[in-house]
Enzyme design. Structure first.
Site, PDB file in Angstrom:
ATOM      1  N   LYS A  53      52.170  43.631  26.642  1.00 10.68           N
ATOM      2  CA  LYS A  53      51.265  43.754  27.802  1.00 10.68           C
ATOM      3  C   LYS A  53      51.049  45.234  28.140  1.00 10.68           C
ATOM      4  O   LYS A  53      49.915  45.682  28.335  1.00 10.68           O
ATOM      5  CB  LYS A  53      51.861  43.014  29.008  1.00 10.68           C
ATOM      6  N   GLN A  97      57.673  39.072  35.225  1.00  8.22           N
ATOM      7  CA  GLN A  97      57.895  38.292  34.005  1.00  8.22           C
ATOM      8  C   GLN A  97      58.911  37.176  34.270  1.00  8.22           C
ATOM      9  O   GLN A  97      60.001  37.428  34.765  1.00  8.22           O
ATOM     10  CB  GLN A  97      58.397  39.226  32.884  1.00  8.22           C
ATOM     11  N   ASP A 120      48.603  36.741  37.755  1.00  3.75           N
ATOM     12  CA  ASP A 120      48.997  35.516  37.058  1.00  3.75           C
ATOM     13  C   ASP A 120      48.349  34.282  37.683  1.00  3.75           C
ATOM     14  O   ASP A 120      48.362  33.206  37.089  1.00  3.75           O
ATOM     15  CB  ASP A 120      50.527  35.341  37.142  1.00  3.75           C
TER      16      ASP A 120
END
Ligand code: NDP
Length: 305
Positions: A53, A97, A120
């Site tokens: 990422k 994460q 997200d």
């Protein structure tokens, strides 16, 4: 006719190429979009995800910050890190994460992220926006699946779509996105009474289960479009040979690395029966990162323009 492979790497590159000029324009007018990635502990899979990422951010000219925090962090300490990122003017997107260590209250951490920086799409406000079909960040993996279908000209409207797996991250938002595109959606899970029967009704079958090769020929209607979200590592050579029907290239990969990655769908059965399918690796996975970049840019555009 041989099945069409839905190439996630190619779609990922296309999306990134489309984002680049928008990122450059925003950087010239105001500043580069900024993504903060929070990694707690040192789970090897999470380290790989976070690394790619951050690398993709750099390649696109986006600002990125990586916060590596110890496994011993408390919920309170992590919440104050998130609040600092919420207040940081250089940061447009915050990604924590998952999974977090067991002693940390993951829900409280996700709920603490400013909904405007929630790239997200897991914050309850953004879940509500998804359900109500209002604009907002969509969870990256199911959003990536929709992009892959769209970019391959696969019509969703009026189709029978069956999703196996009802997680908040993949299955449920996938159902909503397909529903909003007018598919007739069935959402299956571990208590579904006749899973092969339900799955065989699918014109579009999405597997998001986390069980290696569980979806076999009994679950797949000939000609279905099969989307395999699963990512599972196979370390047993015989199992790898069985799953890949002894595919020479994949077995050479196994012999080199001692493992291969297989999805939730039996790869050989899928290739034989589907009209189109996503390979694992190289299918849905690359799209997840592309959609994260897209969500970050959109969050920045909303804040800065
Ligand atoms: P979860 O473990 O959160 O959810 C799994 C779902 O599968 C649950 O709803 C569960 O049902 C269902 N399930 C489990 N076993 C069975 C069974 N035997 N029969 C029917 N349903 C079953 O997983 P995630 O959604 O987070 O991830 C699913 C897979 O996708 C994993 O392999 C993961 O690695 C992968 N993944 C890939 C991504 C990518 O970028 N390609 C991103 C995110 C995930 P129940 O609710 O009843 O327990």
């Amino acid at each position: 006719m041989p099945a069409r492979i839905l190439d996630g790497k190619a779609a990922n590159q296309q999306i990134l190429d489309e984002l680049k000029p928008r990122i450059a324009q925003l950087a010239a007018a105001r500043r580069a979009p900024g993504l903060a990635v929070v990694l707690v502990g040192n789970d090897p899979a999470s380290e790989i995800y976070v690394g790619s990422k951050v690398r993709t951010c750099r390649e696109l000219g986006m600002h990125s910050e990586e916060l590596r925090l110890p496994d011993s962090i408390t919920t309170g300490e992590l919440l104050s890190r998130v609040q600092a990122l919420n207040a940081d003017p250089a940061i447009d997107g915050i990604l924590v994460q998952m999974p977090l260590p067991k002693h940390v209250d993951s829900r409280a951490v996700l709920d603490a992220i400013d909904p405007g920086k929630d790239v997200d799409g897991f914050h309850p406000v953004n879940v509500g926006r998804l359900v109500a079909n209002l604009p907002g960040p969509r969870p990256c993996t199911p959003a990536g699946v929709m992009e892959l279908l769209r970019r391959n000209g696969i019509e969703v409207k009026g189709k029978r779509a069956v999703i196996v797996g009802r997680s908040d991250i993949v299955g449920k938002p996938m159902a909503m996105l397909l529903l909003h595109q007018h598919a007739t959606v069935t959402l299956c899970h571990s208590r579904t009474a006749d899973l092969p029967g339900e799955s065989r009704r699918a014109e579009i079958l999405v597997a998001a289960i986390g069980r290696t090769g569980m979806i076999t020929e009994d679950f797949i209607a000939p000609g279905a479009v099969v989307i395999d979200v699963g990512i599972n590592r196979v370390t047993d050579r015989d199992e790898a040979a069985r799953l890949t029907a002894n595919d020479p290239a994949r077995m050479a990969g196994f012999d080199k690395r001692g493992s291969i990655v297989v999805g939730d769908v039996h790869p050989a059965d899928m290739a034989r029966l589907a009209s189109a399918y996503t390979p694992v690796p190289g299918g849905v996975g690359p799209l997840t990162i592309a959609m994260l970049m897209s969500n970050t840019l959109e969050a920045a555009e909303r804040r800065l323009l």
